[in-house]
Motif scaffolding. Structure first.
Motif, PDB file in Angstrom:
ATOM      1  N   PRO A   6       0.774  -1.284   0.780  1.00  0.00           N
ATOM      2  CA  PRO A   6       0.047   0.102   0.060  1.00  0.00           C
ATOM      3  C   PRO A   6       0.413   1.433   0.055  1.00  0.00           C
ATOM      4  N   ILE A   7      -0.031   2.106  -1.001  1.00  0.00           N
ATOM      5  CA  ILE A   7       1.393   3.252  -0.668  1.00  0.00           C
ATOM      6  C   ILE A   7       0.720   4.736   0.333  1.00  0.00           C
ATOM      7  N   ARG A   8       1.978   4.442   0.826  1.00  0.00           N
ATOM      8  CA  ARG A   8       1.946   5.284   2.409  1.00  0.00           C
ATOM      9  C   ARG A   8       1.968   6.454   2.258  1.00  0.00           C
ATOM     10  N   ARG A   9       1.114   7.439   2.766  1.00  0.00           N
ATOM     11  CA  ARG A   9       1.176   8.849   2.600  1.00  0.00           C
ATOM     12  C   ARG A   9       2.050   9.543   3.266  1.00  0.00           C
ATOM     13  N   LYS A  10       2.800  10.157   3.288  1.00  0.00           N
ATOM     14  CA  LYS A  10       3.505  11.385   4.175  1.00  0.00           C
ATOM     15  C   LYS A  10       2.542  12.033   5.626  1.00  0.00           C
ATOM     16  N   LYS A  11       3.580  11.792   6.545  1.00  0.00           N
ATOM     17  CA  LYS A  11       2.570  12.522   6.957  1.00  0.00           C
ATOM     18  C   LYS A  11       2.663  14.082   7.041  1.00  0.00           C
ATOM     19  N   ILE A  12       2.204  15.236   7.893  1.00  0.00           N
ATOM     20  CA  ILE A  12       2.485  17.014   7.520  1.00  0.00           C
ATOM     21  C   ILE A  12       3.812  16.898   8.348  1.00  0.00           C
ATOM     22  N   SER A  13       3.993  16.619   9.510  1.00  0.00           N
ATOM     23  CA  SER A  13       5.056  16.573  10.373  1.00  0.00           C
ATOM     24  C   SER A  13       6.014  16.381   9.362  1.00  0.00           C
ATOM     25  N   GLU A  14       5.970  14.792   9.011  1.00  0.00           N
ATOM     26  CA  GLU A  14       7.446  14.637   7.847  1.00  0.00           C
ATOM     27  C   GLU A  14       6.969  15.437   6.158  1.00  0.00           C
ATOM     28  N   ILE A  16       6.767  19.334   7.038  1.00  0.00           N
ATOM     29  CA  ILE A  16       7.580  20.462   7.086  1.00  0.00           C
ATOM     30  C   ILE A  16       9.055  19.780   7.342  1.00  0.00           C
ATOM     31  N   VAL A  17       9.031  18.730   8.016  1.00  0.00           N
ATOM     32  CA  VAL A  17      10.823  18.361   7.804  1.00  0.00           C
ATOM     33  C   VAL A  17      11.586  18.287   6.991  1.00  0.00           C
ATOM     34  N   GLU A  18      10.333  17.999   5.583  1.00  0.00           N
ATOM     35  CA  GLU A  18      11.739  17.948   4.918  1.00  0.00           C
ATOM     36  C   GLU A  18      11.746  19.303   3.817  1.00  0.00           C
ATOM     37  N   GLU A  19      11.119  20.480   4.609  1.00  0.00           N
ATOM     38  CA  GLU A  19      10.612  21.716   3.600  1.00  0.00           C
ATOM     39  C   GLU A  19      12.103  22.438   4.702  1.00  0.00           C
ATOM     40  N   ILE A  20      11.737  21.882   5.848  1.00  0.00           N
ATOM     41  CA  ILE A  20      12.754  23.035   6.778  1.00  0.00           C
ATOM     42  C   ILE A  20      14.492  22.179   6.796  1.00  0.00           C
ATOM     43  N   LYS A  21      14.772  21.190   6.060  1.00  0.00           N
ATOM     44  CA  LYS A  21      15.595  19.960   5.045  1.00  0.00           C
ATOM     45  C   LYS A  21      15.695  21.189   3.790  1.00  0.00           C
ATOM     46  N   GLY A  46       0.826  26.603   7.979  1.00  0.00           N
ATOM     47  CA  GLY A  46      -0.507  26.676   7.584  1.00  0.00           C
ATOM     48  C   GLY A  46      -1.275  25.318   8.391  1.00  0.00           C
ATOM     49  N   VAL A  47      -0.731  24.935   9.515  1.00  0.00           N
ATOM     50  CA  VAL A  47      -0.542  24.105  10.141  1.00  0.00           C
ATOM     51  C   VAL A  47      -1.020  24.448  11.781  1.00  0.00           C
ATOM     52  N   GLY A  48      -1.274  23.100  12.852  1.00  0.00           N
ATOM     53  CA  GLY A  48      -1.839  23.183  13.701  1.00  0.00           C
ATOM     54  C   GLY A  48       0.152  23.079  14.886  1.00  0.00           C
ATOM     55  N   ARG A  49       0.090  23.816  16.000  1.00  0.00           N
ATOM     56  CA  ARG A  49       1.487  23.804  17.007  1.00  0.00           C
ATOM     57  C   ARG A  49       1.647  22.347  16.931  1.00  0.00           C
ATOM     58  N   SER A  50       1.027  21.894  17.118  1.00  0.00           N
ATOM     59  CA  SER A  50       1.513  19.547  17.089  1.00  0.00           C
ATOM     60  C   SER A  50       2.485  18.840  16.190  1.00  0.00           C
ATOM     61  N   SER A  51       2.206  19.404  14.823  1.00  0.00           N
ATOM     62  CA  SER A  51       2.449  18.900  14.037  1.00  0.00           C
ATOM     63  C   SER A  51       4.057  19.696  13.729  1.00  0.00           C
ATOM     64  N   ILE A  52       4.396  20.345  14.326  1.00  0.00           N
ATOM     65  CA  ILE A  52       5.275  21.856  13.793  1.00  0.00           C
ATOM     66  C   ILE A  52       6.218  20.962  15.033  1.00  0.00           C
ATOM     67  N   ARG A  53       5.581  20.814  16.867  1.00  0.00           N
ATOM     68  CA  ARG A  53       6.631  20.651  17.585  1.00  0.00           C
ATOM     69  C   ARG A  53       6.848  19.330  17.162  1.00  0.00           C
ATOM     70  N   MET A  58      11.760  15.816  15.280  1.00  0.00           N
ATOM     71  CA  MET A  58      12.375  14.888  14.473  1.00  0.00           C
ATOM     72  C   MET A  58      13.829  15.327  13.787  1.00  0.00           C
ATOM     73  N   LEU A  59      14.259  16.218  13.615  1.00  0.00           N
ATOM     74  CA  LEU A  59      15.137  17.451  13.219  1.00  0.00           C
ATOM     75  C   LEU A  59      16.169  17.361  14.346  1.00  0.00           C
ATOM     76  N   ALA A  60      15.443  17.510  15.871  1.00  0.00           N
ATOM     77  CA  ALA A  60      16.222  17.196  16.886  1.00  0.00           C
ATOM     78  C   ALA A  60      17.013  16.361  16.728  1.00  0.00           C
ATOM     79  N   ALA A  61      16.179  15.181  16.539  1.00  0.00           N
ATOM     80  CA  ALA A  61      17.078  13.754  17.096  1.00  0.00           C
ATOM     81  C   ALA A  61      18.067  13.226  16.324  1.00  0.00           C
ATOM     82  N   ALA A  62      17.761  13.797  14.788  1.00  0.00           N
ATOM     83  CA  ALA A  62      18.808  13.542  14.280  1.00  0.00           C
ATOM     84  C   ALA A  62      19.774  14.907  14.145  1.00  0.00           C
TER      85      ALA A  62
END
Length: 236
Positions: A6-14, A16-21, A46-53, A58-62
């Motif tokens: 099955p095709i897996r859709r990216k989460k909003i947080s992922e 955001i990670v790609e855009e910041i990268k 244009g997303v909730g702060r929970s997705s930003i956090r 994820m970026l901090a873990a990396a």
């Protein structure tokens, strides 16, 4: 159909990670620069702060970003020591860190190829030869040959019959493939340069096949030194 995943859709947080990268890679967020606040990022995406956090976690873990008490969140310099986390791989300072990796490879692989020349069995030789054939095929069809290049060096490590050396090569595999991608892609469009790498591999294999440990070491040293010279000539 069977076997279709099955095709897996990216989460909003992922996303955001790609855009910041991307911001970091393209210099829009330079090293040591401060990121916008959670609220600002929330408004920008244009997303909730929970997705930003979640994205920032994820970026901090990396170890791509770091939080400084009382100051905010900043882009940190990604070093070769961060290779274990796949998120960090794409923004490693390529030329400088690849040169550091070559020094490490030289220390490890000269001893490894010596043992391989003394201990390789027919199965090991078959795997090395397969990697050479795959490398040649990939070059002929215009590919860089990253996988076949790495497979050859890994086959040498396996032939050493030293489980610690094999584990070291395997643990380095993500950053080795990243650096091979960087160096080999510089030769795309120059078949002579690409073939010279293949020829060096063939010379190493010939020495291993003949049980010539000193000759194998000399060929490996020459191979890694040639990679270093070509890399030193490149612009960052």
């Amino acid at each position: 159909m069977r076997g279709v995943k099955p095709i897996r859709r990216k989460k909003i947080s992922e996303e955001i990670v790609e855009e910041i990268k991307r911001w970091i890679e393209q210099g829009e967020l330079p090293l040591d620069s401060k990121l916008p606040s959670e609220k600002e990022l929330s408004d920008m995406f244009g997303v909730g702060r929970s997705s930003i956090r979640e994205a920032l976690s994820m970026l901090a873990a990396a170890r791509i970003i770091e939080t400084r008490q009382g100051e905010g969140t900043f882009v940190r310099k990604v070093d070769l020591s961060d290779y274990i986390h796949p998120l960090a791989l794409s923004i490693v300072a390529k030329k400088e860190q690849t040169l550091h990796l070559l020094e490490t490879r030289k220390i490890i692989e000269l001893g490894t190829v010596e043992l391989a020349a003394l201990r390789a069995d027919q199965r090991d030789l078959k795997e090395m030869k397969k990697a050479l054939i795959d490398f040649e095929y990939q070059l002929e069809i215009g590919e860089a040959g990253v996988d076949a290049d790495f497979a050859f060096h890994r086959a040498i490590a396996i032939a050493s019959k030293n489980p610690v050396l094999i584990q070291v090569i395997d643990s380095l595999s993500p950053v080795m493939k990243q650096s091979l991608t960087y160096t080999l892609h510089q030769n795309i469009g120059n078949l002579a340069k690409r073939r010279s790498v293949l020829q060096e591999h063939k010379e190493i294999f010939a020495r291993i096949e003949k049980r010539d440990a000193q000759g194998a070491v000399a060929c490996m040293r020459r191979h890694l030194e040639n990679v270093r010279k070509k890399l030193s000539e490149l612009k960052e």
